[in-house]
Design a protein around this motif. Structure first.
Motif, PDB file in Angstrom:
ATOM      1  N   ARG A   1      -0.802  -6.219   5.542  1.00  0.00           N
ATOM      2  CA  ARG A   1      -2.261  -6.127   5.583  1.00  0.00           C
ATOM      3  C   ARG A   1      -2.878  -7.506   5.830  1.00  0.00           C
ATOM      4  NH1 ARG A   1      -5.993  -2.845   1.625  1.00  0.00           N
ATOM      5  NH2 ARG A   1      -4.191  -2.783   0.261  1.00  0.00           N
ATOM      6  N   LEU A   2      -2.315  -8.508   5.167  1.00  0.00           N
ATOM      7  CA  LEU A   2      -2.846  -9.857   5.353  1.00  0.00           C
ATOM      8  C   LEU A   2      -2.564 -10.402   6.745  1.00  0.00           C
ATOM      9  CD1 LEU A   2      -1.926 -11.469   1.913  1.00  0.00           C
ATOM     10  CD2 LEU A   2      -4.223 -11.008   2.785  1.00  0.00           C
ATOM     11  N   LEU A   3      -1.393 -10.083   7.268  1.00  0.00           N
ATOM     12  CA  LEU A   3      -0.986 -10.655   8.551  1.00  0.00           C
ATOM     13  C   LEU A   3      -1.514  -9.879   9.749  1.00  0.00           C
ATOM     14  CD1 LEU A   3       2.778 -11.590   8.033  1.00  0.00           C
ATOM     15  CD2 LEU A   3       0.745 -12.959   7.583  1.00  0.00           C
TER      16      LEU A   3
ATOM     17  N   VAL B   1      -1.553   3.479   8.759  1.00  0.00           N
ATOM     18  CA  VAL B   1      -1.153   3.227   7.369  1.00  0.00           C
ATOM     19  C   VAL B   1      -2.154   2.295   6.689  1.00  0.00           C
ATOM     20  CG1 VAL B   1       0.564   2.069   5.935  1.00  0.00           C
ATOM     21  CG2 VAL B   1       1.298   3.669   7.714  1.00  0.00           C
ATOM     22  N   LEU B   2      -2.541   1.246   7.387  1.00  0.00           N
ATOM     23  CA  LEU B   2      -3.481   0.298   6.779  1.00  0.00           C
ATOM     24  C   LEU B   2      -4.838   0.945   6.557  1.00  0.00           C
ATOM     25  CD1 LEU B   2      -2.623  -3.065   8.556  1.00  0.00           C
ATOM     26  CD2 LEU B   2      -1.956  -2.267   6.287  1.00  0.00           C
ATOM     27  N   ALA B   3      -5.266   1.765   7.484  1.00  0.00           N
ATOM     28  CA  ALA B   3      -6.546   2.452   7.296  1.00  0.00           C
ATOM     29  C   ALA B   3      -6.501   3.316   6.043  1.00  0.00           C
ATOM     30  CB  ALA B   3      -6.861   3.305   8.523  1.00  0.00           C
ATOM     31  N   ALA B   4      -5.417   4.054   5.879  1.00  0.00           N
ATOM     32  CA  ALA B   4      -5.292   4.912   4.697  1.00  0.00           C
ATOM     33  C   ALA B   4      -5.193   4.065   3.428  1.00  0.00           C
ATOM     34  CB  ALA B   4      -4.070   5.812   4.831  1.00  0.00           C
ATOM     35  N   ALA B   5      -4.456   2.981   3.500  1.00  0.00           N
ATOM     36  CA  ALA B   5      -4.297   2.120   2.321  1.00  0.00           C
ATOM     37  C   ALA B   5      -5.623   1.494   1.931  1.00  0.00           C
ATOM     38  CB  ALA B   5      -3.251   1.043   2.595  1.00  0.00           C
ATOM     39  N   ASN B   6      -6.382   1.077   2.906  1.00  0.00           N
ATOM     40  CA  ASN B   6      -7.683   0.484   2.602  1.00  0.00           C
ATOM     41  C   ASN B   6      -8.620   1.520   1.988  1.00  0.00           C
ATOM     42  OD1 ASN B   6      -7.074  -2.102   3.490  1.00  0.00           O
ATOM     43  ND2 ASN B   6      -7.608  -1.625   5.615  1.00  0.00           N
TER      44      ASN B   6
END
Lengths: 97, 97
Positions: free
Chosen positions: B20-22, B85-90
């Motif tokens: 997520r950071l990268l 995945v990042l959208a869902a995690a956010n």
DNA sequence: TTGTATAATGCGCATTAACGCATATGCGGA
DNA sequence: TCCGCATATGCGTTAATGCGCATTATACAA
């Protein structure tokens, strides 16, 4: 519906194969899944249990069979992940063939 | 770029946090990642090694630091998965807050 | 050269995951 | 009721994963 749980549920070949088969919405019994995916009965049953706990599939008893199918009303965020994963997996399989 | 490897690489909280950071493309040294994500040095280094083997990130030595960043030219299939995945995690993190 | 900072790795330990075998459960038919 | 098919589950074993500690490697600076 936890993203990390979803990802670990998908990151196993037999389970990913099962999701691929179920994703079109059809119902499939364990006996069918095990023969198609080449898994033993207990292995297949346990993997389906994991997919069920992850919230990806639901099951229904039908006489002596248990029919599994894609869980209805999945959040769009989750659906997008699985769709993307299956697209990549299909592409990968095509290139491997 | 194996889908199963990708999924297991993402299905660990520290690694998902690192991605997520990268993911915006910036460079980050291990020391930064470990403080931000609350991991020890060896843990962070190993997790980054796994992400690197999975092909998600690349590293570059810069003086005494090692700078990690999102791997360039990732296949679109893969990018779509990580984006989803990042959208869902956010979204998940927002609802948890 | 010596010291300091950053990162990687060898090693052992604890936890978890995956599996097979055997057994239990649920269901229908004889 | 008894049997057979389909499925789930308890149990023990093995493999994989994650971790911390200590050490090593790499780079810079005094």
């Amino acid at each position: 519906m936890d993203v990390l749980t979803l990802l670990s549920a998908l990151s196993e070949p037999t389970r990913l194969g099962a999701i691929r088969l179920l994703w079109d919405g059809g119902e499939h019994c364990v006996c069918e899944l095990m023969t198609v995916l080449g898994a033993t009965q207990s292995r297949m049953s346990r993997h389906m249990g994991i997919l069920k706990v992850a919230g990806l599939v639901t099951d229904r008893r039908d006489a002596q069979w248990v029919r599994y199918r894609r869980a209805p009303n999945l959040p769009p965020d989750i659906t997008r992940i699985v769709d993307a994963v299956l697209a990549a997996a299909n592409a990968q399989e095509r290139s491997a063939a």
